[in-house]
Design an enzyme around this catalytic site. Structure first.
Site, PDB file in Angstrom:
ATOM      1  N   GLY A  14       0.835  -1.212   0.000  1.00 11.37           N
ATOM      2  CA  GLY A  14       0.000   0.000   0.000  1.00 11.37           C
ATOM      3  C   GLY A  14       0.863   1.253   0.000  1.00 11.37           C
ATOM      4  N   THR A 128       4.172   2.548   5.598  1.00 12.34           N
ATOM      5  CA  THR A 128       2.770   2.114   5.603  1.00 12.34           C
ATOM      6  C   THR A 128       2.011   3.002   6.573  1.00 12.34           C
ATOM      7  OG1 THR A 128       1.239   0.430   6.435  1.00 12.34           O
ATOM      8  CG2 THR A 128       3.498   0.200   7.147  1.00 12.34           C
ATOM      9  N   ARG A 174      -5.599  -1.891   8.675  1.00  9.68           N
ATOM     10  CA  ARG A 174      -5.563  -3.357   8.565  1.00  9.68           C
ATOM     11  C   ARG A 174      -5.900  -3.965   9.919  1.00  9.68           C
ATOM     12  NH1 ARG A 174      -3.787  -6.073   4.171  1.00  9.68           N
ATOM     13  NH2 ARG A 174      -2.582  -4.339   3.377  1.00  9.68           N
TER      14      ARG A 174
HETATM   15  O1  F6P Z   1      -1.645  -1.380   4.563  1.00  9.33           O
HETATM   16  C1  F6P Z   1      -2.210  -0.168   4.184  1.00  9.33           C
HETATM   17  C2  F6P Z   1      -3.690  -0.323   3.927  1.00  9.33           C
HETATM   18  O2  F6P Z   1      -4.210   0.927   3.542  1.00  9.33           O
HETATM   19  C3  F6P Z   1      -4.497  -0.882   5.106  1.00  9.33           C
HETATM   20  O3  F6P Z   1      -4.778   0.092   6.069  1.00  9.33           O
HETATM   21  C4  F6P Z   1      -5.704  -1.422   4.410  1.00  9.33           C
HETATM   22  O4  F6P Z   1      -6.276  -2.487   5.135  1.00  9.33           O
HETATM   23  C5  F6P Z   1      -5.139  -1.933   3.103  1.00  9.33           C
HETATM   24  O5  F6P Z   1      -3.917  -1.263   2.896  1.00  9.33           O
HETATM   25  C6  F6P Z   1      -6.032  -1.711   1.909  1.00  9.33           C
HETATM   26  O6  F6P Z   1      -5.458  -2.336   0.827  1.00  9.33           O
HETATM   27  P1  F6P Z   1      -5.859  -2.029  -0.683  1.00  9.33           P
HETATM   28  O7  F6P Z   1      -5.242  -0.714  -1.054  1.00  9.33           O
HETATM   29  O8  F6P Z   1      -5.289  -3.159  -1.433  1.00  9.33           O
HETATM   30  O9  F6P Z   1      -7.361  -1.928  -0.730  1.00  9.33           O
END
Ligand code: F6P
Length: 353
Positions: A14, A128, A174
């Protein structure tokens, strides 16, 4: 000691505000030390396909203020296969890349370790919004994400006050409640629900009813996404049981974008320089960390084991290589980290209405 001619920098997993400050610092510091830098696009996927560009100082001008990552990001399933790793190593050999700085979360660090054991020195930098890497007190992007959360929730408070409503707000993170907890305190939330600690929702409902009686008009409840669908369902129960009109809002990816805060720009710059220094001094498989406001570094494999211990995911055999003293030290570290979070969580209970 290794004589570095070229290194690569990539962002993976992310994206997080402040990643550009890291890319800029890595590039500028390496170039001023006579080392060329490949900017690798779309993380490990780009490393496999050779999607990269030799950066000049100019390529990283005017990026420190930008959200997201100019190198783009991706989560690659192919990279974690033996074939994928071999392809990535070949790309590096073909392009004379002697080391990699990888910016991201725990998945990114596993990739960095996999490359290191195959002969390519790698350094990780925690990037992150979740601030969920146990070995470091801070991960790039979290401060901006928390400040954006504050801004959004302050807006919700305005309209909640006008209409005498409750806003139940879900924030990213997360499985970690870090953003929810600290942003929740900063917005004066009536309650904060995070996955790390047990809670009694009826106690919260009773509190809302009491506060309403005393004339409180708006209520903010912060919920971490790690609790699944709890937020939306809880919003319905609040309205039912308190007769306070309630709205649910999911901030989602909104808090992952935007211009990075001062903290993310400065710590990002410091971590970028630290990573290049580590590579140039012959170190590899290290992750740059921050502890008690000081930049330091830790072995990536150790950091990943510590992380799994903190998150309760550790398999007993993973501790085989560690002495009893080291294991005790790891357990103490995890306990202290959790205790600090719990202290802050309980503190908020004493001051929220
Ligand atoms: O790890 C960063 C994050 O934004 C988390 O907070 C969240 O659960 C996840 O990534 C979302 O992932 P994606 O961008 O794949 O939807």
């Amino acid at each position: 000691m290794h004589n570095f001619r070229r290194i690569g920098v990539l962002t993976s997993g992310g994206d997080a505000p402040g990643m550009n400050a890291v890319i800029r610092a890595v590039t500028r510091y390496a170039l001023s030390n006579g080392v060329e830098v490949f900017g690798i696009y779309e993380g490990y996927k780009g490393l496999m396909s050779g999607n990269m560009k030799l950066f000049s100082d100019h390529d990283v001008s005017n990026i420190i203020n930008r959200g997201g990552t100019i190198l783009y990001s991706a989560r690659s399933k192919e990279f974690v296969t033996e074939e994928g790793l071999a392809t990535a190593i070949k790309t590096c050999r073909d392009n004379k890349i002697d080391g990699i700085v990888a910016i991201g979360g725990d998945g990114t660090f596993r990739g960095a370790t996999d490359l290191t054991v195959r002969g390519l020195p790698c350094i990780g930098i925690p990037g992150t919004i979740d601030n969920d890497i146990t070995a470091t007190d801070y991960t790039i992007g979290c401060d901006t994400a928390m400040n954006t959360t504050i801004e959004m929730v302050d807006r919700l408070r305005d309209t909640s006050e006008s209409h005498a409503r409750c806003s139940v707000v879900e924030v990213m993170g997360r499985n970690s409640g870090y953003i929810g907890l600290y942003a929740g305190i900063a917005v004066g939330a009536s309650a904060i629900f995070v996955p790390e600690f047990k809670f009694d929702e009826n106690e919260v409902i009773n509190k809302l009813v009491r506060s309403k009686k005393y004339g409180k008009r708006n209520f903010i409840i912060l919920i971490s996404e790690g609790l699944g669908n709890f937020g939306e369902e809880f919003a319905r129960r609040v309205e039912e049981k308190t007769e306070i009109e309630t709205r649910f809002a999911r901030l989602a990816h909104v808090v992952r974008g935007g211009a990075p805060s001062l903290r993310d720009r400065v710590i990002g710059s410091e971590m970028g320089v630290a990573a290049v220094k580590l590579l140039l001094s012959g170190k590899s498989n290290r992750v740059v960390c921050m502890r008690k406001d000081k930049i330091c570094d830790e072995d990536i494999s150790y950091a990943l084991t510590l992380d799994r211990m903190f998150k309760g995911k550790l398999k007993p055999e993973e501790l085989d290589g560690y002495s009893d003293e080291k294991v005790a030290e790891m357990r103490d570290f995890c306990a202290a980290k959790r205790a600090e979070m719990e202290r802050v969580y309980r503190m908020n209970m004493d001051i929220s209405k």
